[in-house]
Scaffold this active site. Structure first.
Site, PDB file in Angstrom:
ATOM      1  N   ARG A  77       4.690 -15.555  16.481  1.00 60.93           N
ATOM      2  CA  ARG A  77       4.056 -14.310  16.937  1.00 60.93           C
ATOM      3  C   ARG A  77       4.010 -14.283  18.458  1.00 60.93           C
ATOM      4  O   ARG A  77       4.018 -15.336  19.105  1.00 60.93           O
ATOM      5  CB  ARG A  77       2.596 -14.213  16.463  1.00 60.93           C
ATOM      6  CG  ARG A  77       2.379 -14.392  15.004  1.00 60.93           C
ATOM      7  CD  ARG A  77       1.008 -13.883  14.576  1.00 60.93           C
ATOM      8  NE  ARG A  77      -0.122 -14.596  15.174  1.00 60.93           N
ATOM      9  CZ  ARG A  77      -1.392 -14.331  14.906  1.00 60.93           C
ATOM     10  NH1 ARG A  77      -1.706 -13.372  14.050  1.00 60.93           N
ATOM     11  NH2 ARG A  77      -2.370 -15.016  15.476  1.00 60.93           N
TER      12      ARG A  77
ATOM     13  N   ASP B 101     -13.100 -17.988   8.007  1.00 63.32           N
ATOM     14  CA  ASP B 101     -13.075 -16.948   9.029  1.00 63.32           C
ATOM     15  C   ASP B 101     -14.429 -16.941   9.738  1.00 63.32           C
ATOM     16  O   ASP B 101     -15.391 -17.551   9.255  1.00 63.32           O
ATOM     17  CB  ASP B 101     -12.803 -15.576   8.387  1.00 63.32           C
ATOM     18  CG  ASP B 101     -11.304 -15.287   8.304  1.00 63.32           C
ATOM     19  OD1 ASP B 101     -10.544 -15.825   9.134  1.00 63.32           O
ATOM     20  OD2 ASP B 101     -10.893 -14.530   7.406  1.00 63.32           O
TER      21      ASP B 101
ATOM     22  N   ARG C 255       0.857  -1.192   0.000  1.00 64.04           N
ATOM     23  CA  ARG C 255       0.000   0.000   0.000  1.00 64.04           C
ATOM     24  C   ARG C 255       0.886   1.233   0.000  1.00 64.04           C
ATOM     25  O   ARG C 255       1.742   1.357   0.867  1.00 64.04           O
ATOM     26  CB  ARG C 255      -0.810   0.064   1.282  1.00 64.04           C
ATOM     27  CG  ARG C 255      -1.871  -0.966   1.386  1.00 64.04           C
ATOM     28  CD  ARG C 255      -2.624  -0.662   2.673  1.00 64.04           C
ATOM     29  NE  ARG C 255      -3.536  -1.743   2.959  1.00 64.04           N
ATOM     30  CZ  ARG C 255      -4.017  -1.983   4.152  1.00 64.04           C
ATOM     31  NH1 ARG C 255      -3.660  -1.222   5.170  1.00 64.04           N
ATOM     32  NH2 ARG C 255      -4.851  -2.981   4.340  1.00 64.04           N
TER      33      ARG C 255
ATOM     34  N   TYR D 213     -10.939 -23.768   5.505  1.00 63.07           N
ATOM     35  CA  TYR D 213     -10.586 -22.664   6.386  1.00 63.07           C
ATOM     36  C   TYR D 213     -11.652 -21.583   6.246  1.00 63.07           C
ATOM     37  O   TYR D 213     -11.859 -21.035   5.166  1.00 63.07           O
ATOM     38  CB  TYR D 213      -9.193 -22.069   6.121  1.00 63.07           C
ATOM     39  CG  TYR D 213      -8.989 -20.946   7.122  1.00 63.07           C
ATOM     40  CD1 TYR D 213      -8.590 -21.237   8.422  1.00 63.07           C
ATOM     41  CD2 TYR D 213      -9.337 -19.634   6.825  1.00 63.07           C
ATOM     42  CE1 TYR D 213      -8.516 -20.257   9.389  1.00 63.07           C
ATOM     43  CE2 TYR D 213      -9.275 -18.641   7.789  1.00 63.07           C
ATOM     44  CZ  TYR D 213      -8.862 -18.957   9.064  1.00 63.07           C
ATOM     45  OH  TYR D 213      -8.810 -17.979  10.021  1.00 63.07           O
TER      46      TYR D 213
ATOM     47  N   ARG E  89      -2.840 -28.581   9.838  1.00 65.72           N
ATOM     48  CA  ARG E  89      -1.709 -27.928  10.495  1.00 65.72           C
ATOM     49  C   ARG E  89      -2.239 -27.346  11.799  1.00 65.72           C
ATOM     50  O   ARG E  89      -3.418 -27.048  11.927  1.00 65.72           O
ATOM     51  CB  ARG E  89      -1.147 -26.798   9.628  1.00 65.72           C
ATOM     52  CG  ARG E  89      -0.344 -27.293   8.454  1.00 65.72           C
ATOM     53  CD  ARG E  89       0.453 -26.184   7.790  1.00 65.72           C
ATOM     54  NE  ARG E  89      -0.354 -25.017   7.507  1.00 65.72           N
ATOM     55  CZ  ARG E  89      -0.166 -23.812   8.032  1.00 65.72           C
ATOM     56  NH1 ARG E  89       0.791 -23.612   8.903  1.00 65.72           N
ATOM     57  NH2 ARG E  89      -0.941 -22.800   7.699  1.00 65.72           N
TER      58      ARG E  89
HETATM   59  P1  FAD Z   1     -15.180 -24.837  15.855  1.00 65.80           P
HETATM   60  O1  FAD Z   1     -15.012 -23.512  16.526  1.00 65.80           O
HETATM   61  O2  FAD Z   1     -13.978 -25.687  15.712  1.00 65.80           O
HETATM   62  O3  FAD Z   1     -16.300 -25.658  16.632  1.00 65.80           O
HETATM   63  C1  FAD Z   1     -16.495 -27.039  16.459  1.00 65.80           C
HETATM   64  C2  FAD Z   1     -16.943 -27.611  17.792  1.00 65.80           C
HETATM   65  O4  FAD Z   1     -17.327 -28.967  17.603  1.00 65.80           O
HETATM   66  C3  FAD Z   1     -15.844 -27.613  18.841  1.00 65.80           C
HETATM   67  O5  FAD Z   1     -16.279 -26.963  20.012  1.00 65.80           O
HETATM   68  C4  FAD Z   1     -15.586 -29.087  19.076  1.00 65.80           C
HETATM   69  O6  FAD Z   1     -15.212 -29.376  20.425  1.00 65.80           O
HETATM   70  C5  FAD Z   1     -16.933 -29.702  18.735  1.00 65.80           C
HETATM   71  N1  FAD Z   1     -16.849 -31.125  18.364  1.00 65.80           N
HETATM   72  C6  FAD Z   1     -16.064 -31.671  17.405  1.00 65.80           C
HETATM   73  N2  FAD Z   1     -16.230 -32.997  17.376  1.00 65.80           N
HETATM   74  C7  FAD Z   1     -17.155 -33.294  18.331  1.00 65.80           C
HETATM   75  C8  FAD Z   1     -17.725 -34.513  18.796  1.00 65.80           C
HETATM   76  N3  FAD Z   1     -17.380 -35.706  18.289  1.00 65.80           N
HETATM   77  N4  FAD Z   1     -18.642 -34.466  19.800  1.00 65.80           N
HETATM   78  C9  FAD Z   1     -18.989 -33.275  20.362  1.00 65.80           C
HETATM   79  N5  FAD Z   1     -18.454 -32.098  19.949  1.00 65.80           N
HETATM   80  C10 FAD Z   1     -17.546 -32.111  18.962  1.00 65.80           C
HETATM   81  N6  FAD Z   1     -11.449 -16.232  12.127  1.00 65.80           N
HETATM   82  C11 FAD Z   1     -11.557 -14.891  12.005  1.00 65.80           C
HETATM   83  O7  FAD Z   1     -12.544 -14.390  11.461  1.00 65.80           O
HETATM   84  N7  FAD Z   1     -10.582 -14.066  12.501  1.00 65.80           N
HETATM   85  C12 FAD Z   1      -9.460 -14.546  13.124  1.00 65.80           C
HETATM   86  O8  FAD Z   1      -8.599 -13.772  13.563  1.00 65.80           O
HETATM   87  C13 FAD Z   1      -9.326 -15.969  13.249  1.00 65.80           C
HETATM   88  N8  FAD Z   1      -8.242 -16.508  13.846  1.00 65.80           N
HETATM   89  C14 FAD Z   1      -8.121 -17.858  13.922  1.00 65.80           C
HETATM   90  C15 FAD Z   1      -6.974 -18.403  14.520  1.00 65.80           C
HETATM   91  C16 FAD Z   1      -6.813 -19.774  14.600  1.00 65.80           C
HETATM   92  C17 FAD Z   1      -5.568 -20.344  15.228  1.00 65.80           C
HETATM   93  C18 FAD Z   1      -7.812 -20.623  14.070  1.00 65.80           C
HETATM   94  C19 FAD Z   1      -7.647 -22.112  14.115  1.00 65.80           C
HETATM   95  C20 FAD Z   1      -8.952 -20.100  13.497  1.00 65.80           C
HETATM   96  C21 FAD Z   1      -9.116 -18.713  13.405  1.00 65.80           C
HETATM   97  N9  FAD Z   1     -10.280 -18.162  12.853  1.00 65.80           N
HETATM   98  C22 FAD Z   1     -10.366 -16.785  12.727  1.00 65.80           C
HETATM   99  C23 FAD Z   1     -11.365 -19.014  12.343  1.00 65.80           C
HETATM  100  C24 FAD Z   1     -12.453 -19.313  13.408  1.00 65.80           C
HETATM  101  O9  FAD Z   1     -11.885 -19.980  14.497  1.00 65.80           O
HETATM  102  C25 FAD Z   1     -13.540 -20.197  12.759  1.00 65.80           C
HETATM  103  O10 FAD Z   1     -14.163 -19.481  11.729  1.00 65.80           O
HETATM  104  C26 FAD Z   1     -14.648 -20.667  13.721  1.00 65.80           C
HETATM  105  O11 FAD Z   1     -14.154 -21.060  14.948  1.00 65.80           O
HETATM  106  C27 FAD Z   1     -15.372 -21.813  13.085  1.00 65.80           C
HETATM  107  O12 FAD Z   1     -16.443 -22.247  13.901  1.00 65.80           O
HETATM  108  P2  FAD Z   1     -16.967 -23.752  13.777  1.00 65.80           P
HETATM  109  O13 FAD Z   1     -18.185 -23.818  14.623  1.00 65.80           O
HETATM  110  O14 FAD Z   1     -17.064 -24.166  12.365  1.00 65.80           O
HETATM  111  O15 FAD Z   1     -15.789 -24.660  14.375  1.00 65.80           O
END
Ligand code: FAD
Length: 365
Positions: free
Chosen positions: A276, A351, A172, A349, A245
């Site tokens: 970080r 957000d 930028r 992946y 990963r």
């Molecule tokens: P999850 O949050 O993973 O929820 C899935 C749930 O299912 C978990 O609680 C798990 O315990 C449960 N589960 C799985 N299997 C079972 C089972 N057999 N029985 C019972 N329960 C189970 N997004 C952003 O917008 N900004 C950011 O800065 C950002 N930073 C991130 C940093 C990291 C390190 C990571 C990994 C992700 C980041 N994200 C970010 C993405 C964000 O975390 C996801 O978009 C969001 O958490 C996805 O929600 P989800 O419900 O799909 O999955």
């Protein structure tokens, strides 16, 4: 009998539960963890909300999603403006006029542009990530801010990484350290747990409950299942395991109110093994409020190869794993009782904002 069993209380499961409750459906949410919220969950340490599964910054240009989350809990004005530390020198990110001034002492966009042009390599088809980065931004930025950081992230030299990992390295030519281009960004006031609590308000939740510990029982309690766990686990890994990963965190309480003066500092040299340092209080405390809390909590992040038992964070979307996912997806599409959604069930992946958008749009009856 419930209308829906929701497996997983992350943002996807919680948003669907919110919708279903509003539609008058009876649902039960289960999670194998001992807390709700999936990866956005925060622990409270010394009065500070600690992002236990990695720093989460909400950003979106989707007004519908922004209005939806703000109706549940208002968001603060946090603006992500990370710094990079390279052998003791600090640079602003993303690459902008502040970075170029710090790197070369140039003051005008024209000078900065000329400097980058003079360093860029004219390679038609970059063979690896190093060539790709040199083509995009030239040697100084690559060597100071990209090379070793990327090698720490991937555990391999940039010359052995494919060029497509870095499609663009935006530069930028304005003095603007705001990392995201989105119209809206922030952190829920009071932390992410308030957002999840709001979504799950009035919904029955059972924690420490693993769907696979007693699958026939859980399947018998509801008409339909909304599954947000890993898709390969649902089908008993019959085609093999999907790869991920992950990141390992070392979290420490420090006896100082302000350790690094910023939420996010990237360490871009091999001098430090971590990528970080996150200082959690800066996501939610500003100005004098930083000093009103006498201690601080920091997390060092280490990029790590995923092994059984670790948190599966980032899908590896290479040819092998994408093909494997498609085989599981074919099976998922044939399931009558179960709907699959979220980052683990879609092996994608996501957000936070797109996960919420998807949960708002998915067909639930
Ligand atoms: P999850 O949050 O993973 O929820 C899935 C749930 O299912 C978990 O609680 C798990 O315990 C449960 N589960 C799985 N299997 C079972 C089972 N057999 N029985 C019972 N329960 C189970 N997004 C952003 O917008 N900004 C950011 O800065 C950002 N930073 C991130 C940093 C990291 C390190 C990571 C990994 C992700 C980041 N994200 C970010 C993405 C964000 O975390 C996801 O978009 C969001 O958490 C996805 O929600 P989800 O419900 O799909 O999955």
């Amino acid at each position: 009998m419930y209308d829906y069993l929701i497996v997983g209380s992350g943002l996807f499961g919680a948003t669907c539960a919110f919708r279903l409750r509003q539609a008058g459906k009876r649902c039960l949410v289960i999670d194998r963890r001992s807390h709700t919220g999936g990866n956005v969950h925060c622990a409270t340490v010394e009065g500070i909300h600690v992002h236990q599964y990695g720093a989460h910054i909400f950003h979106t240009s989707d007004k519908r999603v922004w209005d939806f989350v703000n109706a549940i809990v208002p968001f603060n004005r946090y603006t992500n403006s990370p710094l990079a530390s390279y052998h003791g020198r600090l640079f602003n990110l993303p690459f902008n006029m502040n970075t170029f001034y710090q790197m070369w002492g140039v003051r005008t966009p024209e000078e900065a542009r000329r400097m980058i042009e003079s360093q860029r390599l004219d390679i038609e088809n970059p063979a690896n990530l190093e060539e790709q980065a040199l083509k995009l931004v030239g040697r100084d930025i690559y060597e100071t801010l990209v090379k070793e950081y990327t090698e720490k992230q991937w555990g391999r030299p940039c010359t052995e990484l494919p060029p497509f990992i870095i499609k663009r390295l935006p530069v930028r030519f304005v003095y603007d350290n705001n990392y995201f281009n989105d119209a809206y960004q922030g952190i829920p006031i009071g932390g992410y747990n308030r957002l999840i609590d709001g979504l799950l308000s009035g919904v029955e939740v059972k924690l420490d409950a693993d769907f696979f510990a007693d699958r026939p029982y859980w399947e018998s309690v509801a008409e339909k299942v909304l599954y947000t766990g890993p898709i390969d686990a649902y089908f008993d890994y019959r085609f093999g395991k999907l790869a991920y990963r992950t990141v390992r965190f070392e979290t420490e309480v420090l006896d100082t109110p302000n350790y690094q003066g910023n939420a996010v500092v990237n360490y871009t040299s091999h001098e430090q093994p971590f990528t970080r340092i996150i200082e959690h209080k800066h996501f939610e405390l500003f100005g004098q409020a930083v000093y009103d809390v006498p201690k601080t909590v920091i997390s060092r992040e280490f990029s790590t190869e995923w092994k059984e038992g670790m948190e599966p964070f980032y899908p590896v979307n290479d040819g092998t794993n994408s093909a494997l996912y498609l085989r599981y997806k074919e099976l998922a599409d044939r399931e009558e009782k179960t709907i699959f959604g979220g980052r683990l069930a879609e092996y994608k992946y996501y957000d936070m904002a797109p996960v919420i958008a998807r949960a708002l749009d998915i067909d639930l009856d």
